[in-house]
Scaffold this motif. Structure first.
Motif, mmCIF file in Angstrom:
data_model
loop_
_atom_site.group_PDB
_atom_site.id
_atom_site.type_symbol
_atom_site.label_atom_id
_atom_site.label_comp_id
_atom_site.label_asym_id
_atom_site.label_seq_id
_atom_site.Cartn_x
_atom_site.Cartn_y
_atom_site.Cartn_z
ATOM 1 N N VAL A 70 63.310 24.206 61.825
ATOM 2 C CA VAL A 70 63.032 24.996 63.071
ATOM 3 C C VAL A 70 61.647 24.741 63.554
ATOM 4 N N LYS A 71 60.647 24.595 62.654
ATOM 5 C CA LYS A 71 59.203 24.201 63.107
ATOM 6 C C LYS A 71 59.136 22.815 63.781
ATOM 7 N N LYS A 72 60.030 22.014 63.341
ATOM 8 C CA LYS A 72 59.971 20.652 63.878
ATOM 9 C C LYS A 72 60.517 20.670 65.445
ATOM 10 N N SER A 73 61.751 21.406 65.463
ATOM 11 C CA SER A 73 62.413 21.648 66.953
ATOM 12 C C SER A 73 61.359 22.397 67.934
ATOM 13 N N LEU A 74 60.585 23.322 67.110
ATOM 14 C CA LEU A 74 59.848 24.112 68.208
ATOM 15 C C LEU A 74 58.525 23.164 68.474
ATOM 16 N N ASP A 75 57.926 22.461 67.570
ATOM 17 C CA ASP A 75 56.815 21.740 67.892
ATOM 18 C C ASP A 75 57.149 20.729 68.740
ATOM 19 N N ASP A 76 58.365 20.074 69.105
ATOM 20 C CA ASP A 76 58.586 19.199 70.024
ATOM 21 C C ASP A 76 58.510 19.754 71.344
ATOM 22 N N ILE A 77 58.702 21.056 71.456
ATOM 23 C CA ILE A 77 58.752 21.705 72.937
ATOM 24 C C ILE A 77 57.767 22.583 73.114
ATOM 25 N N LYS A 78 57.073 23.079 72.122
ATOM 26 C CA LYS A 78 56.231 24.285 72.227
ATOM 27 C C LYS A 78 54.961 24.174 73.172
ATOM 28 N N ASP A 79 54.220 22.893 73.278
ATOM 29 C CA ASP A 79 53.350 22.608 74.267
ATOM 30 C C ASP A 79 53.875 22.471 75.853
ATOM 31 N N ASP A 80 55.018 21.794 75.724
ATOM 32 C CA ASP A 80 55.411 21.608 77.156
ATOM 33 C C ASP A 80 56.105 23.088 77.517
ATOM 34 N N LEU A 81 56.491 23.775 76.698
ATOM 35 C CA LEU A 81 56.970 25.162 77.150
ATOM 36 C C LEU A 81 55.614 26.079 77.494
ATOM 37 N N PHE A 82 54.641 26.135 76.817
ATOM 38 C CA PHE A 82 53.582 26.838 77.271
ATOM 39 C C PHE A 82 52.957 26.359 78.671
ATOM 40 N N SER A 83 53.163 25.146 78.757
ATOM 41 C CA SER A 83 52.525 24.482 80.182
ATOM 42 C C SER A 83 53.512 25.055 81.228
ATOM 43 N N ALA A 84 54.887 25.005 81.057
ATOM 44 C CA ALA A 84 55.739 25.314 82.072
ATOM 45 C C ALA A 84 55.875 26.752 82.549
ATOM 46 N N LEU A 85 55.148 27.824 81.418
ATOM 47 C CA LEU A 85 55.258 28.946 81.528
ATOM 48 C C LEU A 85 53.650 29.303 81.895
ATOM 49 N N ASN A 86 53.066 28.394 82.221
ATOM 50 C CA ASN A 86 51.522 28.716 82.705
ATOM 51 C C ASN A 86 50.873 29.616 81.784
ATOM 52 N N ILE A 87 50.874 29.208 80.421
ATOM 53 C CA ILE A 87 50.363 30.166 79.669
ATOM 54 C C ILE A 87 49.410 29.194 78.553
ATOM 55 N N ALA A 88 49.282 28.017 79.068
ATOM 56 C CA ALA A 88 48.329 27.118 77.982
ATOM 57 C C ALA A 88 47.168 27.578 77.864
ATOM 58 N N ASP A 127 44.639 31.150 71.248
ATOM 59 C CA ASP A 127 45.757 30.351 69.949
ATOM 60 C C ASP A 127 46.186 31.569 69.321
ATOM 61 N N SER A 128 45.626 32.663 68.970
ATOM 62 C CA SER A 128 46.148 33.839 68.320
ATOM 63 C C SER A 128 47.469 34.093 68.870
ATOM 64 N N ASP A 129 47.565 34.429 70.355
ATOM 65 C CA ASP A 129 48.364 34.574 71.083
ATOM 66 C C ASP A 129 49.489 33.774 71.051
ATOM 67 N N LYS A 130 49.209 32.377 70.958
ATOM 68 C CA LYS A 130 50.214 31.525 70.962
ATOM 69 C C LYS A 130 50.966 31.545 69.738
ATOM 70 N N LYS A 131 50.071 31.779 68.407
ATOM 71 C CA LYS A 131 50.737 31.677 67.332
ATOM 72 C C LYS A 131 51.790 32.886 67.208
ATOM 73 N N VAL A 132 51.281 33.953 67.713
ATOM 74 C CA VAL A 132 52.372 35.138 67.769
ATOM 75 C C VAL A 132 53.833 34.678 68.784
ATOM 76 N N LEU A 133 53.540 34.068 69.746
ATOM 77 C CA LEU A 133 54.536 33.507 70.629
ATOM 78 C C LEU A 133 55.257 32.824 69.759
ATOM 79 N N ALA A 134 54.891 31.666 69.198
ATOM 80 C CA ALA A 134 55.406 30.786 68.439
ATOM 81 C C ALA A 134 56.159 31.345 67.332
ATOM 82 N N ALA A 135 55.668 32.246 66.611
ATOM 83 C CA ALA A 135 56.616 32.894 65.731
ATOM 84 C C ALA A 135 57.847 33.643 66.067
#
Length: 106
Positions: free
Chosen positions: A6-24, A28-36
């Motif tokens: 699961v972590k590998k799958s999310l790591d592969d898309i997480k940064d791209d997703l954050f950018s696409a959602l305009n939340i880059a 960092d703490s909010d990103k961790k909550v969202l990633a969880a």
């Protein structure tokens, strides 16, 4: 459940997703909550997919394991009975990405 998958799958898309959602630029703490939350969503989707694709015999075995309330037994059963577990997590992570971008993207 196959946490590393699961972590590998999310790591592969997480940064791209954050950018696409305009939340880059979100903290960092909010990103961790969202990633969880994304981690949990991918895991839930994968479990739903396992159950959808399972035979009646497999479903009965999964129910039996669930009654024992031992996540390690469940993880082991899934890993032993789904050869493409990593692919399933990757596909579900990509579906989540697409769903989130469609709903919240630019």
């Amino acid at each position: 459940m196959a946490d590393q998958d699961v972590k590998k799958s999310l790591d592969d898309i997480k940064d791209d997703l954050f950018s696409a959602l305009n939340i880059a630029g979100v903290s960092d703490s909010d990103k961790k909550v969202l990633a969880a939350k994304m981690y949990r969503a991918v895991e839930d989707r994968a479990i739903a997919r396992f159950m959808t694709e399972a035979t009646e015999e497999q479903k009965a075995k999964i129910d039996e394991i669930a009654k024992q309330n031992d996540p390690k037994l469940f993880d082991q059963y899934i890993e032993d009975n789904y050869a493409s577990i990593e692919q399933i997590f990757q596909e579900e992570a990509l579906k989540l990405r697409s769903d989130l971008i469609a709903k919240f993207g630019k």
